[in-house]
Design an enzyme around this catalytic site. Structure first.
Site, PDB file in Angstrom:
ATOM      1  N   ASP A  66       0.816  -1.215   0.000  1.00  0.00           N
ATOM      2  CA  ASP A  66       0.000   0.000   0.000  1.00  0.00           C
ATOM      3  C   ASP A  66       0.850   1.267   0.000  1.00  0.00           C
ATOM      4  O   ASP A  66       2.056   1.218   0.222  1.00  0.00           O
ATOM      5  CB  ASP A  66      -0.960   0.000   1.205  1.00  0.00           C
ATOM      6  CG  ASP A  66      -0.283  -0.405   2.515  1.00  0.00           C
ATOM      7  OD1 ASP A  66       0.968  -0.421   2.573  1.00  0.00           O
ATOM      8  OD2 ASP A  66      -0.999  -0.718   3.478  1.00  0.00           O
ATOM      9  N   ASN A 132      -6.819  -2.374  14.632  1.00  0.00           N
ATOM     10  CA  ASN A 132      -8.245  -2.597  14.341  1.00  0.00           C
ATOM     11  C   ASN A 132      -8.472  -3.817  13.446  1.00  0.00           C
ATOM     12  O   ASN A 132      -9.559  -4.018  12.932  1.00  0.00           O
ATOM     13  CB  ASN A 132      -8.861  -1.346  13.687  1.00  0.00           C
ATOM     14  CG  ASN A 132      -8.264  -1.049  12.312  1.00  0.00           C
ATOM     15  OD1 ASN A 132      -7.321  -1.710  11.861  1.00  0.00           O
ATOM     16  ND2 ASN A 132      -8.797  -0.045  11.633  1.00  0.00           N
ATOM     17  N   HIS A 134      -6.966  -4.436  10.562  1.00  0.00           N
ATOM     18  CA  HIS A 134      -6.787  -4.270   9.109  1.00  0.00           C
ATOM     19  C   HIS A 134      -5.565  -5.053   8.624  1.00  0.00           C
ATOM     20  O   HIS A 134      -4.626  -5.314   9.387  1.00  0.00           O
ATOM     21  CB  HIS A 134      -6.735  -2.795   8.703  1.00  0.00           C
ATOM     22  CG  HIS A 134      -5.500  -2.033   9.079  1.00  0.00           C
ATOM     23  ND1 HIS A 134      -5.500  -0.663   9.230  1.00  0.00           N
ATOM     24  CD2 HIS A 134      -4.234  -2.422   9.332  1.00  0.00           C
ATOM     25  CE1 HIS A 134      -4.287  -0.259   9.540  1.00  0.00           C
ATOM     26  NE2 HIS A 134      -3.492  -1.304   9.614  1.00  0.00           N
ATOM     27  N   GLU A 139      -9.477  -1.759   5.644  1.00  0.00           N
ATOM     28  CA  GLU A 139     -10.056  -1.434   6.944  1.00  0.00           C
ATOM     29  C   GLU A 139     -11.298  -2.296   7.205  1.00  0.00           C
ATOM     30  O   GLU A 139     -11.812  -2.950   6.285  1.00  0.00           O
ATOM     31  CB  GLU A 139     -10.441   0.061   6.958  1.00  0.00           C
ATOM     32  CG  GLU A 139      -9.258   1.021   6.725  1.00  0.00           C
ATOM     33  CD  GLU A 139      -8.357   1.205   7.944  1.00  0.00           C
ATOM     34  OE1 GLU A 139      -8.256   0.296   8.794  1.00  0.00           O
ATOM     35  OE2 GLU A 139      -7.733   2.278   8.040  1.00  0.00           O
TER      36      GLU A 139
HETATM   37  P1  PGA Z   1       2.715  -1.491  12.470  1.00  0.00           P
HETATM   38  O1  PGA Z   1       1.525  -1.427  11.445  1.00  0.00           O
HETATM   39  O2  PGA Z   1       3.678  -2.494  11.946  1.00  0.00           O
HETATM   40  O3  PGA Z   1       3.307  -0.113  12.457  1.00  0.00           O
HETATM   41  O4  PGA Z   1       2.151  -1.885  13.792  1.00  0.00           O
HETATM   42  C1  PGA Z   1       0.961  -2.621  10.987  1.00  0.00           C
HETATM   43  C2  PGA Z   1      -0.257  -2.346  10.176  1.00  0.00           C
HETATM   44  O5  PGA Z   1      -0.940  -1.326  10.404  1.00  0.00           O
HETATM   45  O6  PGA Z   1      -0.563  -3.156   9.292  1.00  0.00           O
END
Ligand code: PGA
Length: 233
Positions: A66, A132, A134, A139
């Site tokens: 992404d 959350n 995702h 999302e």
């Molecule tokens: P993070 O993010 O590695 O910074 O915890 C993971 C994500 O949001 O997929």
């Protein structure tokens, strides 16, 4: 859950080593031609270990999950910048791909990216998990049929990721992301989740019920998932 193998490690550094070992095994077996990469703090030790290793990616094509919309690759918070800083400038790949969040026609950009993915099927996809639930920027509420698309980030994601933006910077609230279906096409998924903040999302996964409210649970329908975590569930 025969399709999900869980490896519990003591630290994210140990988890990163484990991921490098898995990658090495696939490379040596001649099974790794296309590697899907992820960003975020979870992946930082992974790329550190990779750059220190003698793993050879010169025959590997990389795709990232992404990218934010509206910040250029030169912006320190773009994922293009992150990948270049942490990995690509130190480890050469055959090709690297990431969505162009500055594209004038974002829908066309999504089609371009998804077409490239179809032409280069992912052998392994790395995934982090959002608090959350995702995966990539898919999302809660995202359809399992989704392919690369434009997303509006949720308040939860904005709250978590805004720590990386300084006060005078505006954090993008939209992004481009591979869809659930794009991710599920990968032959093998390597999921990393470290720290207590990821416990609710992992618990949802191991409850074993697919729900659109927790996109991580879509992984229950994938045949080959390895979860690497320092959480004992
Ligand atoms: P993070 O993010 O590695 O910074 O915890 C993971 C994500 O949001 O997929």
């Amino acid at each position: 859950m025969e399709n999900i193998q869980t490896i519990v490690v003591d630290s994210k550094e140990q988890g990163a080593e484990k991921i490098c070992e898995l990658v090495q095994k696939e490379l040596e077996a001649g099974h790794l031609h296309v590697l899907g990469l992820a960003t975020g703090s979870t992946m930082e030790p992974v790329y550190e270990k990779m750059t220190e290793s003698d793993l050879d990616f010169t025959n590997v094509i990389a795709f990232n999950l992404d990218e934010y919309i509206g910040i250029p690759a030169t912006h320190k918070n773009s994922y293009a910048y992150y990948m270049n800083e942490l990995l690509f400038s130190k480890k050469p790949f055959k090709e690297t791909h990431i969505e162009n969040g500055m594209a004038e026609d974002l829908d066309a950009e999504c089609v371009r990216y998804e077409t490239l993915l179809k032409e280069n099927p992912l052998d392994i996809q790395f995934l982090g998990i959002g608090e959350n639930g995702h995966i990539a920027f898919n999302e809660p509420g995202t359809s399992p049929e989704s392919v690369t698309h434009v997303v509006e980030l949720t308040e939860s994601t904005i709250a978590v990721n805004s720590q990386y933006f300084t006060e005078d910077e505006t954090m993008p609230v939209t992004a481009l992301t591979m869809g659930i279906s794009s991710i599920m096409q990968a032959k093998k998924l390597i999921v990393a989740a470290f720290g207590e903040k990821k416990r609710p999302a992992l618990e949802k996964l191991f409850e074993g019920v697919v729900t659109t409210e927790w996109p991580v649970t879509y992984l229950l329908d994938h045949p080959d998932v390895i979860v690497i975590t320092d959480l004992k569930l």
